[in-house]
Write a protein that holds these residues in place. Structure first.
Motif, mmCIF file in Angstrom:
data_model
loop_
_atom_site.group_PDB
_atom_site.id
_atom_site.type_symbol
_atom_site.label_atom_id
_atom_site.label_comp_id
_atom_site.label_asym_id
_atom_site.label_seq_id
_atom_site.Cartn_x
_atom_site.Cartn_y
_atom_site.Cartn_z
ATOM 1 N N GLU A 1 0.844 -1.189 0.000
ATOM 2 C CA GLU A 1 0.000 0.000 0.000
ATOM 3 C C GLU A 1 0.882 1.242 0.000
ATOM 4 N N ASP A 2 0.672 2.110 -0.960
ATOM 5 C CA ASP A 2 1.421 3.363 -1.065
ATOM 6 C C ASP A 2 2.928 3.119 -1.070
ATOM 7 N N GLY A 3 3.359 2.075 -1.797
ATOM 8 C CA GLY A 3 4.774 1.798 -1.962
ATOM 9 C C GLY A 3 5.436 1.116 -0.789
ATOM 10 N N LEU A 4 4.643 0.775 0.245
ATOM 11 C CA LEU A 4 5.185 0.158 1.443
ATOM 12 C C LEU A 4 4.541 -1.192 1.701
ATOM 13 N N VAL A 5 5.209 -2.004 2.484
ATOM 14 C CA VAL A 5 4.618 -3.268 2.917
ATOM 15 C C VAL A 5 3.577 -2.962 3.986
ATOM 16 N N ALA A 6 2.351 -3.381 3.746
ATOM 17 C CA ALA A 6 1.268 -3.109 4.686
ATOM 18 C C ALA A 6 0.910 -4.325 5.532
ATOM 19 N N TRP A 7 1.212 -5.536 5.012
ATOM 20 C CA TRP A 7 0.832 -6.753 5.749
ATOM 21 C C TRP A 7 1.602 -7.926 5.172
ATOM 22 N N THR A 8 2.007 -8.858 6.040
ATOM 23 C CA THR A 8 2.531 -10.153 5.618
ATOM 24 C C THR A 8 1.937 -11.215 6.524
ATOM 25 N N GLY A 9 1.798 -12.425 5.994
ATOM 26 C CA GLY A 9 1.277 -13.510 6.813
ATOM 27 C C GLY A 9 0.839 -14.679 5.968
ATOM 28 N N PRO A 10 0.194 -15.669 6.582
ATOM 29 C CA PRO A 10 -0.329 -16.809 5.830
ATOM 30 C C PRO A 10 -1.378 -16.357 4.820
ATOM 31 N N ALA A 11 -1.355 -16.968 3.629
ATOM 32 C CA ALA A 11 -2.276 -16.554 2.568
ATOM 33 C C ALA A 11 -3.730 -16.674 2.995
ATOM 34 N N ALA A 12 -4.063 -17.669 3.821
ATOM 35 C CA ALA A 12 -5.446 -17.873 4.250
ATOM 36 C C ALA A 12 -5.970 -16.720 5.093
ATOM 37 N N GLU A 13 -5.060 -15.909 5.653
ATOM 38 C CA GLU A 13 -5.463 -14.797 6.510
ATOM 39 C C GLU A 13 -5.334 -13.441 5.816
ATOM 40 N N ALA A 14 -5.033 -13.441 4.525
ATOM 41 C CA ALA A 14 -4.758 -12.182 3.823
ATOM 42 C C ALA A 14 -5.999 -11.303 3.724
ATOM 43 N N PRO A 15 -5.856 -10.003 3.919
ATOM 44 C CA PRO A 15 -6.975 -9.081 3.744
ATOM 45 C C PRO A 15 -7.268 -8.850 2.264
ATOM 46 N N ASP A 16 -8.421 -8.278 1.992
ATOM 47 C CA ASP A 16 -8.762 -7.935 0.614
ATOM 48 C C ASP A 16 -7.888 -6.791 0.120
ATOM 49 N N ALA A 17 -7.718 -6.714 -1.187
ATOM 50 C CA ALA A 17 -6.944 -5.637 -1.803
ATOM 51 C C ALA A 17 -7.553 -5.286 -3.145
#
Length: 394
Positions: free
Chosen positions: A30-46
């Motif tokens: 988001e905005d050129g920065l890492v906003a989230w990392t984690g297991p794919a099953a827990e990924a937020p919408d984008a």
């Protein structure tokens, strides 16, 4: 504000000591920065989605030692070494003569082409030194060219003493008029502290003057022989001591007990048929280690961090994990950066998608072009990165 989800990551190497590896992962930009990392099953919408297809993802390489502003060719010198001649560093003056003859446009074109090579191979941050001008005018020119390519520029007026000049007079020039002209274009000051270049007292004088001028300190140390470079770097609070090939027990202890990073440059040993640094000894002692290419026309004409990772694993007793850590997080530490070299929330979204299931393939499959995609500041770079790097500043 657009967000991008990269999922389908087989293995995410974050570089974050708190959670270095995440299998079956995803990452949000988001905005050129890492906003989230984690297991794919827990990924937020984008807003957008990129499928990594089971590939590994790593931070962009951080190459903390490179000499990219130069002209000329030293193939003959390389061939002579491969025939048995020893490396002495004397060929630097050959490059100085060619660099002084070249136009600013010629130097800039070549340097940008090398940056393109680096980007195509996954390097998203690079430090660039001067050091092939060795006059006030030509050192300033080299650094001005470098500032258009990177935020990490280093004044290396003290590379060697130019022909026709005595060492004491040249040291006074470097620490005085040359530093004054170059400091506005530099973030760092560096000295080649080595027999045949600059001794401990001369190195201290130049580094102290550079630090007084507001520049951070780096040192070419202990490449060809044991000497005062490493301990001087630690004493002066240098960000890094680079090469570290010939170390005493006191040198290792100094690095382990200080904030100075030991930056190892295995491309130089490969190209000069010299003994490799003992990374295992440094790591076991508790020193922070970085890997860099030392890209230069004489002793290490490679722009490939992946090649250096493979050499580190094969020749310097590093594990694949230690080598990838040194080529990313370690390089960032050598530049005293916290915004690059890892993929944690708030870091710059510089990352590489490897056409492999693990970063270990960088050493397991040496010489194979494994870079599938490169993201720089959150943007997916075009496929023909090498030939179109004009708007990218590393």
């Amino acid at each position: 504000m657009t967000t991008t989800l990269i999922d389908g990551i087989g293995l995410l190497y974050t570089g974050d000591p708190e959670r270095e590896e995440i299998p079956g992962a995803a990452l949000v930009i988001e905005d050129g920065l890492v906003a989230w990392t984690g297991p794919a099953a827990e990924a937020p919408d984008a807003d957008e989605r990129v499928d990594a297809g089971g590939r590994a993802v790593i931070p962009g390489f951080v190459d903390s030692h490179a000499h990219l502003v130069f002209a000329g060719d030293r193939t003959a010198e390389f061939q002579a070494r491969m025939s048995g001649e020893a490396y002495t560093g004397g060929g630097i003056r050959t490059t100085v003569a060619a660099t002084r003859r070249a136009s600013e446009a010629e130097l800039a074109t070549r340097a940008r082409a090398l940056v393109g090579e680096m980007l195509a191979q996954g390097t998203t941050t690079v430090e660039i030194k001067s050091g092939y001008g060795l006059s006030v005018e030509h050192e300033r020119r080299s650094l001005e060219i470098a500032t258009a390519l990177t935020d990490e520029t280093t004044f290396l007026g003290a590379h060697v003493v130019p022909a026709g000049t005595d060492a004491d007079s040249y040291v006074r020039l470097v620490a005085g008029e040359m530093l004054e002209a170059c400091a506005p274009y530099a973030k760092w000051v560096d000295v080649f502290c080595e027999r045949g270049a600059f001794d401990g007292d001369q190195t201290r004088e130049i580094l102290t003057a550079g630090r007084t001028a507001g520049l951070g300190v780096r040192v070419h140390a202990n490449q060809l022989t044991e000497g005062p470079g490493v301990r001087l770097a630690c004493e002066l609070g240098a960000a890094s001591a680079d090469h570290c090939t010939h170390l005493t027990a006191a040198d290792v202890d100094a690095l382990a007990s200080s904030g100075t990073v030991a930056t190892l440059l295995p491309g130089a040993e490969f190209s000069t048929r010299s003994p490799y640094p003992d990374a295992r000894r440094l790591i076991d002692a508790g020193a922070t280690v970085a890997l860099a290419t030392d890209c230069n026309p004489g002793s290490s004409f490679t722009s490939s961090m992946a090649f250096c990772v493979a050499l580190a694993v094969r020749e310097m007793r590093m594990t694949p994990l230690e080598a990838i850590r040194a080529a990313t997080y370690g390089g960032a530490r050598a530049l005293r950066r916290t915004d690059v070299g890892w993929l944690r929330r708030g870091a710059r979204a510089d990352l590489v998608v490897l056409d492999a299931p693990s970063y270990a393939h960088l050493a397991y499959r040496p010489g194979v072009p494994l870079v599938h995609q490169v993201f720089h500041r959150g943007l997916l770079l075009e496929e023909d990165i090498q030939n179109h790097p004009a708007d990218v500043v590393l």
